[in-house]
Write a protein that holds these residues in place. Structure first.
Motif, PDB file in Angstrom:
ATOM      1  N   LEU A 140      22.469 -18.470   1.509  1.00  0.00           N
ATOM      2  CA  LEU A 140      21.261 -19.086   2.053  1.00  0.00           C
ATOM      3  C   LEU A 140      21.285 -19.220   3.574  1.00  0.00           C
ATOM      4  N   VAL A 141      22.461 -19.451   4.164  1.00  0.00           N
ATOM      5  CA  VAL A 141      22.496 -19.831   5.579  1.00  0.00           C
ATOM      6  C   VAL A 141      22.955 -18.725   6.518  1.00  0.00           C
ATOM      7  N   HIS A 142      23.503 -17.614   6.015  1.00  0.00           N
ATOM      8  CA  HIS A 142      24.184 -16.701   6.928  1.00  0.00           C
ATOM      9  C   HIS A 142      23.261 -15.888   7.828  1.00  0.00           C
ATOM     10  N   VAL A 143      22.096 -15.495   7.346  1.00  0.00           N
ATOM     11  CA  VAL A 143      21.235 -14.620   8.153  1.00  0.00           C
ATOM     12  C   VAL A 143      20.732 -15.300   9.428  1.00  0.00           C
ATOM     13  N   PRO A 144      20.194 -16.530   9.371  1.00  0.00           N
ATOM     14  CA  PRO A 144      19.772 -17.163  10.640  1.00  0.00           C
ATOM     15  C   PRO A 144      20.917 -17.291  11.640  1.00  0.00           C
ATOM     16  N   ILE A 145      22.138 -17.488  11.143  1.00  0.00           N
ATOM     17  CA  ILE A 145      23.290 -17.624  12.043  1.00  0.00           C
ATOM     18  C   ILE A 145      23.638 -16.279  12.667  1.00  0.00           C
ATOM     19  N   LEU A 146      23.584 -15.209  11.891  1.00  0.00           N
ATOM     20  CA  LEU A 146      23.857 -13.876  12.438  1.00  0.00           C
ATOM     21  C   LEU A 146      22.827 -13.501  13.499  1.00  0.00           C
ATOM     22  N   ILE A 147      21.569 -13.807  13.242  1.00  0.00           N
ATOM     23  CA  ILE A 147      20.517 -13.492  14.218  1.00  0.00           C
ATOM     24  C   ILE A 147      20.702 -14.340  15.480  1.00  0.00           C
ATOM     25  N   PHE A 148      20.984 -15.619  15.294  1.00  0.00           N
ATOM     26  CA  PHE A 148      21.245 -16.506  16.435  1.00  0.00           C
ATOM     27  C   PHE A 148      22.394 -15.966  17.280  1.00  0.00           C
TER      28      PHE A 148
ATOM     29  N   GLY B 189       9.332 -16.390   3.916  1.00  0.00           N
ATOM     30  CA  GLY B 189      10.695 -16.719   4.307  1.00  0.00           C
ATOM     31  C   GLY B 189      11.103 -16.069   5.607  1.00  0.00           C
ATOM     32  N   GLN B 190      10.209 -15.964   6.554  1.00  0.00           N
ATOM     33  CA  GLN B 190      10.483 -15.279   7.815  1.00  0.00           C
ATOM     34  C   GLN B 190      11.703 -15.861   8.528  1.00  0.00           C
ATOM     35  N   ILE B 191      11.842 -17.179   8.521  1.00  0.00           N
ATOM     36  CA  ILE B 191      12.940 -17.790   9.274  1.00  0.00           C
ATOM     37  C   ILE B 191      14.268 -17.701   8.535  1.00  0.00           C
ATOM     38  N   ASP B 192      14.235 -17.323   7.265  1.00  0.00           N
ATOM     39  CA  ASP B 192      15.477 -17.192   6.496  1.00  0.00           C
ATOM     40  C   ASP B 192      15.304 -16.064   5.484  1.00  0.00           C
ATOM     41  N   ASN B 193      15.654 -14.868   5.887  1.00  0.00           N
ATOM     42  CA  ASN B 193      15.390 -13.652   5.122  1.00  0.00           C
ATOM     43  C   ASN B 193      15.799 -13.709   3.655  1.00  0.00           C
ATOM     44  N   PRO B 194      16.993 -14.247   3.288  1.00  0.00           N
ATOM     45  CA  PRO B 194      17.408 -14.207   1.877  1.00  0.00           C
ATOM     46  C   PRO B 194      16.511 -14.992   0.923  1.00  0.00           C
TER      47      PRO B 194
ATOM     48  N   THR C  46      12.065 -14.511  14.861  1.00  0.00           N
ATOM     49  CA  THR C  46      10.883 -15.380  14.885  1.00  0.00           C
ATOM     50  C   THR C  46      10.615 -15.785  16.323  1.00  0.00           C
ATOM     51  N   PRO C  47       9.897 -14.962  17.072  1.00  0.00           N
ATOM     52  CA  PRO C  47       9.687 -15.257  18.499  1.00  0.00           C
ATOM     53  C   PRO C  47       8.721 -16.417  18.742  1.00  0.00           C
ATOM     54  N   ASN C  48       7.833 -16.673  17.802  1.00  0.00           N
ATOM     55  CA  ASN C  48       6.830 -17.739  17.974  1.00  0.00           C
ATOM     56  C   ASN C  48       6.964 -18.749  16.847  1.00  0.00           C
ATOM     57  N   PHE C  49       8.017 -19.544  16.889  1.00  0.00           N
ATOM     58  CA  PHE C  49       8.295 -20.499  15.819  1.00  0.00           C
ATOM     59  C   PHE C  49       7.358 -21.703  15.908  1.00  0.00           C
ATOM     60  N   SER C  50       6.965 -22.199  14.735  1.00  0.00           N
ATOM     61  CA  SER C  50       6.236 -23.465  14.633  1.00  0.00           C
ATOM     62  C   SER C  50       6.672 -24.174  13.356  1.00  0.00           C
ATOM     63  N   TRP C  51       6.347 -25.447  13.259  1.00  0.00           N
ATOM     64  CA  TRP C  51       6.782 -26.221  12.093  1.00  0.00           C
ATOM     65  C   TRP C  51       6.196 -25.668  10.798  1.00  0.00           C
ATOM     66  N   GLU C  52       5.088 -24.948  10.883  1.00  0.00           N
ATOM     67  CA  GLU C  52       4.507 -24.366   9.684  1.00  0.00           C
ATOM     68  C   GLU C  52       5.445 -23.351   9.026  1.00  0.00           C
ATOM     69  N   ASP C  53       6.327 -22.735   9.821  1.00  0.00           N
ATOM     70  CA  ASP C  53       7.279 -21.773   9.264  1.00  0.00           C
ATOM     71  C   ASP C  53       8.230 -22.431   8.276  1.00  0.00           C
TER      72      ASP C  53
ATOM     73  N   VAL D  29      16.751 -21.041  14.834  1.00  0.00           N
ATOM     74  CA  VAL D  29      15.651 -20.285  15.430  1.00  0.00           C
ATOM     75  C   VAL D  29      15.235 -20.897  16.765  1.00  0.00           C
ATOM     76  N   VAL D  30      15.154 -22.224  16.818  1.00  0.00           N
ATOM     77  CA  VAL D  30      14.695 -22.878  18.045  1.00  0.00           C
ATOM     78  C   VAL D  30      15.812 -23.006  19.078  1.00  0.00           C
ATOM     79  N   ALA D  31      17.065 -22.748  18.672  1.00  0.00           N
ATOM     80  CA  ALA D  31      18.189 -22.930  19.589  1.00  0.00           C
ATOM     81  C   ALA D  31      18.187 -21.918  20.727  1.00  0.00           C
ATOM     82  N   ILE D  32      17.593 -20.740  20.468  1.00  0.00           N
ATOM     83  CA  ILE D  32      17.578 -19.693  21.485  1.00  0.00           C
ATOM     84  C   ILE D  32      16.362 -18.798  21.239  1.00  0.00           C
TER      85      ILE D  32
END
Length: 412
Positions: free
Chosen positions: A322-330, A158-163, A139-146, A119-122
């Motif tokens: 567990l990991v595929h959705v954040p990678i697809l979005i990235f 689970g906003q940062i990881d949909n599954p 997640t346009p406004n990421f923070s550690w609370e996420d 999420v923070v990479a781009i």
């Protein structure tokens, strides 16, 4: 019936089935990056006869049936988690709860950290219209609370990881396993009524938008299969003695998946909120259970699921999920401006690489840590209350389970 099992007692065919379901979920989310991909029956405005129409409203939907694959996951979980309880007297409940929590919690925590890194990479500022899957899952406004919210499966976000939404129901089922096991055992002889009740509850859930009624009955269906597994094997043995056994199995193997995606087969013009769609969705756990029975009982299909490719995918399926959705979005943001399928050429292989690494670095270790947590809790309880008070039945396995103990399916 000669059913292949692994050294730890797992039914190998079910691992392959889980692997196939994970591939379908990846395909589902991959197409979700296209804003024209219908998320629910009747949604979107795809043109009849277009490629997206063929993918969504014909039997080809089986390749991208994401929600339906999650229902299959839930049925499989209900089966494999309940089976040790149904098979063995003196089941160590003291060890079970910390073992299961660690088994689910460690991969979830690791997946949330990986998701945060992507999420923070781009920057994730969607150019798609509000309401599309990509816009809603960014997640346009990421923070550690996420990260903390993602770790909180019961009440978090689970906003940062949909599954992770589905892991909430896995955890609830795991904590309520005694209730599910007792209920499944109670309807062992009235299993048709038990399955009918699960169908009605699922229908109520999708009809009213109740998450508990929509998803928990699928775990119960799996639990019923667990307590009836020997009867399932006997049914398969009888089927396999018939002259037309392959034709009968084929009908079941084809009919069950089609029933699973039946709402989609009504066509693109059907109202997604129609009573018929709700009724057909209510049958989803039953269709998933039929798929499981076919995977166990029909040798050609069982051999397919026991093949090395699907066994490999089954091994990494939980991590891949567990990991595929954040990678697809990235990947979608990394290749912004390119045709929608270009990011997938990068994102899907990357998701597999990360899933393989995650399996060996996190998930495999969670197995050992969960066993250690269970043994520690059981030992502490025994030391505090005395061995005889942990369970009076521990040393007395049920007579009917003696031969089956070697084939017990371990929890995922």
């Amino acid at each position: 019936m000669n059913v292949k099992t692994k050294p730890n007692g797992r039914l190998a065919a079910l691992d392959g089935l889980r692997g196939l379901a994970a591939l379908i979920v990846v395909a589902h989310h991959s197409l979700y990056t296209n804003p024209d991909f219908p998320g629910t029956p009747g949604a979107g405005s795809v043109q009849t006869g277009s490629a997206m129409w063929w993918i969504s409203y014909t039997p080809l939907k089986l390749a991208t049936a994401g929600w339906e694959s999650v229902i299959l996951f839930f049925v499989l979980s209900g089966l494999v988690v309940t089976l040790p309880v149904a098979r063995r007297r003196g089941f160590d409940w003291v060890a079970y709860f910390p073992r299961r929590i660690v088994r689910l919690g460690v991969p979830v925590m690791g997946a949330a950290l990986i998701a945060a890194a992507f999420v923070v990479a781009i920057p994730q500022r969607s150019t798609q219209a509000t309401g599309t899957w990509l816009s809603s899952s960014s997640t346009p406004n990421f923070s550690w609370e996420d990260i903390v919210k993602a770790w909180d499966l019961l009440g978090g976000d689970g906003q940062i990881d949909n599954p992770l939404w589905s892991l909430r129901w896995e955890l609830i089922f795991s904590l309520a396993l005694p209730v599910f096991a007792i209920a499944a055992i109670a309807v062992r002889k009235l299993w048709i009524g038990g399955l009918a009740l699960a169908v009605v509850l699922t229908w109520l859930g999708v009809r009213t938008g109740s998450g508990a009624f929509s998803y928990l009955p699928a775990f119960f269906v799996g639990a019923v299969v667990a307590v009836r597994l020997e009867a399932v094997r006997q049914f398969a043995d009888r089927m396999n003695t018939r002259r037309w056994r392959h034709a009968l199995w084929f009908l079941l193997a084809a009919g069950a998946p089609l029933l699973l995606i039946a709402p989609w087969l009504l066509g693109s013009n059907v109202d997604g909120d129609s009573e018929l769609v709700y009724a057909l969705k209510g049958l989803a756990p039953l269709a998933a259970a039929a798929i499981v029975v076919t995977a166990i009982g029909w040798k050609p299909l069982r051999s397919l699921f026991e093949s090395k490719p699907l066994q490999f995918v089954g091994t990494i399926s939980f991590s891949l999920y567990l990991v595929h959705v954040p990678i697809l979005i990235f990947s979608t943001y990394l290749f912004a401006g390119q045709p929608w399928f270009v990011p997938l050429l990068f994102g899907i292989p990357l998701a597999f690489v990360v899933a393989i690494a995650f399996t060996w670095l996190v998930e495999k270790r969670s197995h050992g840590w969960s066993r250690a947590a269970g043994e520690w809790a059981s030992a502490r309880y025994s030391a505090w209350f005395g061995r005889d008070e942990v369970t009076e039945l521990e040393a007395a396995p049920a007579p009917a389970a003696v031969d089956e103990e070697r084939r017990t399916v371990s929890a995922r």
